[in-house]
Design a protein around this motif. Structure first.
Motif: not given
Length: 720
Positions: A640-649, A658-661, A701-705
């Protein structure tokens, strides 16, 4: 927080990963980072993790799924080939060739300092081994939890069986109460009978029982007499034996006659069949001749010829009546049509006669074959009838000689007669008992019976109470067992979640190890082709960038140049084999990739240029030829292509949140509800996008915002 989501691609410097707050202000599609500080996450869990706005989430879509890459390539003839380092680049630690030196394809040209890449490989190897051990431990826990669940399930089954048994005990005890009460009522009725004597109805019943028993004796006596008479009378069996003997004799004579006449009958039938076959052949020949001669004549043609003849004759007669017989112009026409009609009629009749003769010959052959079959099977039929008659005779003889059935009927009738006589004696004794006056002993016995029956009722009622107490105890045991089962089920779910998390970490660690080993291989630069070093653009101690030219090799080679989409860029690397089909060439070209341009193709930012050297180019290969290029990528992981800033430690690993409602709670300690950390491996494809692979799925879904979490990339709260 912005209410709209602009495109991810913005004018952001590619030299470093952007700050979370800066990118969030530029584009709402950028990931807002989750870090390792549990306190920050927990403090925001109640407000942020229950339900996130849709524009705080980035939905994953597959970047690559096909194991084969297909593109349009072009042949380029080059006298010089540029050799450059692939991968992340680094500091030059060793140069093994000089300008003017002859080199062979695959020869080492230079090396970069690989201390950090080797360390990364060692660390990745250690992480991978730890992940494998964690998976093994999680599987052992899963097996242990499964065993506990089976034990708990068995306990529930035993408890249910205990409850069922207790319920059956209550039913049985209640039946005992009913039986005891019945005995008490019977004892009371006995006492009433002793004190008051028999009633008129009881006397009448006793008399009716005696009369019925006498009738039964008379009926049984008659059946016994009839059975004896049947045993002595053998007329019917003898008649059946005589009839079977006559049938046997007749079948024997018929068999002998059939055997004597078989040869003559078969010979006659065979002669008749041969004659019929000969007649059929003659009829066939006549029919063939008739069809060759007159096969095209139809009944309609004959009728039409007859009509033509009649018309011509009518014209002839009309002329003769008006002008006389001299010089009649229709005379020749009448003769012609008459001859045509007679010829067609004769041919048609001959054809029909031949067909009828052939049909009759066919029927004669069929009849002869049937007669032959009848003659051939006559003995077999007679033999079957003889054997059937013989079996019938044996059965009749056995029935005549065997007296078992008749003797059994006599014995049964005698037993029924004796039973009827015994019933009559019992009915008479009961009648005497009813009409006989009671004595003092009978009165005392009846009173004692009532006391005994009362004690039985009390004992039975005590049994019901004991059975109810046991049922309550068994129900309590069942509830306890069911609680243990739910606890074991929860342990299994926890072990399952632990195994899934460990498996995901193992996959991510394996991907990181493979990436580290690939980066280590990039530290060594080898000659892509054989030739002479024409230029050297690096020195020991220089820092080189990916794709920077290190050497120029003077040679005459053919290259295949083709584009690769960014979605599949991470699957293409130096050393891969390429096949190319070119119109006009009899064989498929084979080539080896030696360079992947790290910069996008101009005016086509989604594609990158790949260069491969043709192995053993044919003599008729020309510059500018085009064709279809195929690259076998092997087993391709979901990417998958994602924004680089989504990768965290998180806990020493890199991945995404990942958001799992629909999840009840987070399976990982320290994370808010509905949020899970998934380790991934990634490859940068631009300054703000990465291609990632791991335990992710299309639609995740990756958490953003900013409304969700404000945590920096290093896991600390972002104060900016």
């Amino acid at each position: 927080m912005m209410n709209t989501q602009p495109p991810i691609r913005e004018d952001i410097s590619s030299g470093r990963r952007p700050n979370a707050k800066v990118v969030a202000g530029v584009a709402a599609a950028v990931v807002v980072v989750l870090g390792t500080t549990i306190g920050v996450l927990s403090a925001r869990a109640s407000q942020a993790a229950t339900m996130l706005p849709t524009n705080d989430l980035y939905t994953l879509h597959p970047a690559s799924a096909s194991p084969t890459l297909v593109a349009q390539g072009t042949i380029e003839s080059k006298t010089e080939v540029q050799a450059s380092f692939q991968g992340p680049g680094g500091r030059v630690s060793q140069i093994d060739v000089q300008v003017g030196q002859h080199v062979k394809a695959g020869q080492i040209l230079a090396q970069l300092d690989d201390s950090s890449t080797k360390l990364a490989v060692d660390q990745a190897q250690a992480t991978y081994e730890q992940a494998v051990a964690a998976v093994a431990e999680a599987r052992a826990s899963m097996v242990e939890a499964g065993g506990g669940l089976l034990t708990a399930e068995g306990n529930v089954g035993q408890a249910k069986a205990g409850v069922n048994a207790a319920q059956a005990g209550i039913t049985q005890s209640q039946a005992g109460v009913n039986e005891a009460e019945g005995q008490l009522n019977q004892a009371k009725a006995g006492l009433t009978k002793v004190t008051e004597g028999p009633t008129a109805a009881e006397k009448a019943v006793a008399e009716q029982n005696v009369q019925a028993a006498e009738v039964a004796v008379e009926s049984a006596q008659k059946e016994y007499d009839d059975a004896l008479a049947a045993y002595d009378d053998r007329t019917e069996a003898y008649q059946q034996l005589v009839a079977a003997q006559n049938a046997y004799n007749q079948a024997k004579v018929a068999l002998q006659t059939a055997q004597q006449n078989q040869q003559a009958n078969v010979a006659a039938a065979q002669q008749a069949e041969q004659t019929a076959e000969q007649n059929l052949q003659i009829a066939q020949t006549q029919l063939n001749n008739a069809e060759q001669k007159d096969g095209s004549i139809t009944e309609q043609q004959v009728q039409q010829a007859y009509q033509n003849y009649q018309n011509a004759l009518a014209d002839y007669n009309t002329y003769q009546q008006q002008f006389g017989t001299a010089n009649n112009p229709y005379a020749q026409e009448v003769q012609t049509y008459e001859a045509i009609y007679q010829g067609l009629e004769q041919g048609y009749e001959e054809l029909q006669s031949a067909k009828q003769t052939y049909s009759a010959a066919q029927a004669q052959v069929t009849q002869a074959q049937s007669q032959l079959q009848t003659a051939q099977t006559a003995v077999a039929n007679a033999q079957a009838q003889y054997q059937a008659a013989q079996s019938a005779l044996q059965a009749a003889e056995q029935a005549y000689n065997d007296r078992t059935a008749e003797q059994t009927a006599v014995d049964q009738a005698l037993a029924q007669l004796n039973a009827a006589k015994a019933n009559l004696a019992t009915a008479k004794a009961q009648y005497q008992e009813v009409v006989q006056p009671p004595d003092q002993g009978s009165l005392q016995s009846a009173q004692a019976g009532i006391q005994t029956a009362n004690a039985g009722v009390q004992n039975a009622q005590a049994g019901v109470q004991a059975a109810n107490s046991k049922l309550q105890a068994e129900i309590a045991g069942l509830q306890s067992a069911q609680g243990g089962f739910q606890e074991a089920l929860g342990s299994q779910d926890a072990a399952q979640a632990q195994l899934q998390a460990a498996s995901a970490q193992e996959q991510a660690a394996q991907a990181q190890l493979q990436q580290a080993e690939l980066n280590e291989s990039y530290m060594t630069l080898r000659a892509p082709v054989s030739g002479v070093i024409a230029a050297k653009d690096i020195e020991v101690g220089d820092t080189v960038q990916p794709g920077q030219t290190a050497f120029v090799i003077d040679t005459q080679v053919y290259e295949v140049v083709f584009p690769v989409n960014v979605n599949q860029l991470s699957e293409v690397h130096a050393g891969q084999q390429v096949s190319m089909t070119v119109s006009g060439l009899s064989s498929t070209l084979q080539a080896t990739i030696f360079r992947v341009d790290p910069t996008p193709i101009q005016n086509n930012g989604d594609s990158y240029e790949v260069e491969a050297i043709v192995n053993q180019p044919p003599a008729n290969l020309k510059n500018g030829m085009t064709g279809q290029v195929t690259v076998n990528l092997g087993q391709v992981k979901s990417q998958f292509i994602i924004p680089s800033i989504a990768i965290q430690s998180w806990n020493g690993e890199e991945g995404v949140f990942v958001y799992e409602p629909h999840a009840k709670s987070s399976a990982q300690a320290g994370l808010p509800p509905h949020v899970a950390f998934v380790p991934v491996s990634y490859t940068p494809v631009s300054g703000y996008q990465d291609v990632v692979s791991g335990n992710l799925h299309s639609g995740d879904q990756i958490v953003l915002g900013e409304g969700a979490f404000i945590v920096g990339r290093n896991g600390q709260e972002d104060e900016n």
